[in-house]
Design a protein around this motif. Structure first.
Motif, short mmCIF file in Angstrom:
data_model
loop_
_atom_site.label_atom_id
_atom_site.label_comp_id
_atom_site.label_asym_id
_atom_site.label_seq_id
_atom_site.Cartn_x
_atom_site.Cartn_y
_atom_site.Cartn_z
N GLN A 191 -13.97 -4.85 1.91
CA GLN A 191 -14.98 -4.37 2.83
C GLN A 191 -14.87 -2.86 3.07
N GLN A 192 -13.65 -2.36 3.10
CA GLN A 192 -13.45 -0.93 3.28
C GLN A 192 -14.05 -0.13 2.12
N VAL A 193 -13.79 -0.60 0.88
CA VAL A 193 -14.32 0.10 -0.30
C VAL A 193 -15.85 0.07 -0.31
N GLU A 194 -16.43 -1.07 0.02
CA GLU A 194 -17.89 -1.19 0.05
C GLU A 194 -18.50 -0.26 1.09
N ASP B 177 -11.92 3.31 13.31
CA ASP B 177 -11.64 2.04 13.99
C ASP B 177 -12.30 0.88 13.27
N THR B 178 -13.55 1.10 12.78
CA THR B 178 -14.27 0.06 12.05
C THR B 178 -13.57 -0.24 10.73
N LEU B 179 -13.15 0.81 10.03
CA LEU B 179 -12.46 0.62 8.75
C LEU B 179 -11.16 -0.16 8.92
N ASN B 180 -10.42 0.16 9.96
CA ASN B 180 -9.12 -0.50 10.19
C ASN B 180 -9.28 -1.98 10.50
N SER B 181 -10.45 -2.39 10.96
CA SER B 181 -10.68 -3.80 11.28
C SER B 181 -11.14 -4.61 10.06
N MET B 182 -11.32 -3.96 8.90
CA MET B 182 -11.83 -4.63 7.69
C MET B 182 -10.72 -4.85 6.68
N ASN B 183 -11.01 -5.78 5.75
CA ASN B 183 -10.09 -5.95 4.64
C ASN B 183 -10.36 -4.89 3.57
N ARG B 184 -9.58 -4.91 2.49
CA ARG B 184 -9.65 -3.84 1.50
C ARG B 184 -11.02 -3.78 0.80
N GLU C 63 -21.04 2.92 0.42
CA GLU C 63 -22.35 3.00 1.06
C GLU C 63 -22.49 4.32 1.84
N TYR C 64 -21.42 4.72 2.50
CA TYR C 64 -21.46 5.96 3.27
C TYR C 64 -21.66 7.16 2.34
N ASN C 65 -20.94 7.18 1.22
CA ASN C 65 -21.08 8.29 0.27
C ASN C 65 -22.48 8.33 -0.34
N ASP C 66 -23.05 7.17 -0.66
CA ASP C 66 -24.42 7.12 -1.21
C ASP C 66 -25.41 7.68 -0.19
N LEU C 67 -25.27 7.25 1.09
CA LEU C 67 -26.18 7.72 2.12
C LEU C 67 -26.05 9.23 2.31
#
Length: 384
Positions: free
Chosen positions: A327-330, A318-325, A334-338
């Protein structure tokens, strides 16, 4: 699981406990959560849904039981309404469901006023085919809500004979005749005279090329409707102080009244009059819920389906769908790094066989944020 006993719930699934409140004891109803937690091994009667009910579990009606979910409760819920359903008995025949002694296959239908359940063969009218009606009002409730008969010929489904000519209904002795007063007869004569005048004037269409300013002349055909379309606000202002009652209009015409249940389509509640007098009448009869389309069982079921779909949704998606392209990549990076760094950090504890403590997790996130700031500071924000 939460006991819904903090207040009367607009509509909820209810059960009655035959073990705790057997026949002869005071009737009581319990919510779905208490049926699991407090009465799991008891003999329960499913009541489906009831409106404006507060869970009784553990109150004064239960002598040897305390609610596990909400021990502190009021002694009595005075706003609750009870019937034979709370003893596992239904319909005018007061039989259980399913009935082991009843060999006739029959559908049970709930009345939306008293909320009792009835066999289709005990309603005084043959129920329409499945799907041809939305709600049912039983015979007793039709007598209690007598005003519904005025709506029945207009809105109700099968089971209410169509209204044709008054003569065809007189044979059954069920026509409500409306006698005209002397003043009404004068008005009718007056109106018929105007119609006669208009008929004569239609022979001279050239007189209606321009609107007449004479106060005594009739309104040209079509001109009033055009004026209403062009200046609706002006007309509304002159009529707003007059209240219109749909019920009185229907009651002024002959209508059928029978000792049967009635079957209603999905949108019938929105057609009920909501003038001041009718709202007062609903309140006096304690059926004010009839004008609330969210009171229906279908609305309750649709809300439950919507809530389940909301629970199944992934918050991250839901959070990803509310972002532009960008912001989604960033966010994904960040999630993969964490995920990678946290996995490597916890693997050391697993290899050493040591327990992960709260301060270890806190230390990891502090280090992670520090590395993130260092990476951000080294980023170049301009073109060289």
């Amino acid at each position: 699981r939460v006991c819904l006993s903090q207040g009367a719930v607009k509509r909820q699934a209810l059960y009655a406990c035959g073990t705790c409140t057997p026949p002869g004891a005071e009737p009581a109803g319990i919510c779905l959560a208490c049926s699991y937690e407090c009465h799991g091994t008891h003999r329960l009667f499913e009541l489906y849904t009831k409106r404006n009910f507060r869970c009784d579990c553990g109150n004064s009606k239960f002598k040897n039981l305390q609610c596990k979910l909400l021990p502190e409760k009021g002694k009595v819920n005075s706003g609750n309404k009870y019937n034979d359903n709370f003893y596992g008995l239904y319909c005018t025949c007061k039989r259980p469901y399913p009935d082991p002694e009843d060999e006739i296959p029959d559908e049970m239908i709930q009345c939306i006023v008293c909320e009792d359940w009835f066999h289709g063969r005990h309603l005084g009218a043959v129920p329409p085919e499945s799907g041809d009606f939305h709600e049912m009002v039983c015979q007793a409730c039709m007598n209690h809500c007598h005003f519904l008969w005025a709506y029945a010929s207009q809105l109700a489904g099968k089971g209410i004979p169509p209204l044709t000519k008054a003569n065809s209904l007189e044979d059954e002795g069920i026509v409500l005749k409306v006698e005209e007063s002397e003043e009404q007869k004068k008005e009718i004569k007056k109106e018929s005279g105007v119609e006669h005048q208009n008929t004569k004037e239609e022979k001279q269409p050239e007189q209606f090329n321009e609107p007449s300013t004479s106060s005594g002349s009739a309104c040209p055909e079509g001109y009033c409707s055009k004026f209403l379309q062009k200046f609706p606000v002006a007309i509304a202002d002159t009529t707003s102080e007059f209240s219109f009652c749909k019920l009185k209009e229907l009651q002024s015409k002959p209508f059928v009244k029978k000792d049967t249940a009635t079957f209603w389509p999905s949108n019938w509640r929105s057609k009920l009059c909501t003038c001041e007098d009718c709202l007062k009448m609903y309140l006096e009869l304690e059926v004010q819920f009839l004008t609330d389309e969210c009171d229906t069982v279908l609305a309750y079921e649709n809300k439950g389906t919507s809530d389940q779909e909301t629970e199944r949704r992934d918050p991250l998606m839901d959070t990803l769908n509310s972002m532009n392209r960008v912001q989604q990549v960033e966010l994904i990076c960040e999630y993969n790094d964490l995920k990678t760094e946290l996995t490597d950090y916890l693997r050391r504890f697993a290899d050493e066989g040591t327990v992960v403590k709260r301060e270890d997790i806190q230390h990891f996130f502090e280090e992670f944020q520090s590395r993130k700031r260092r990476r951000t500071n080294r980023m170049q924000y301009y073109c060289s």
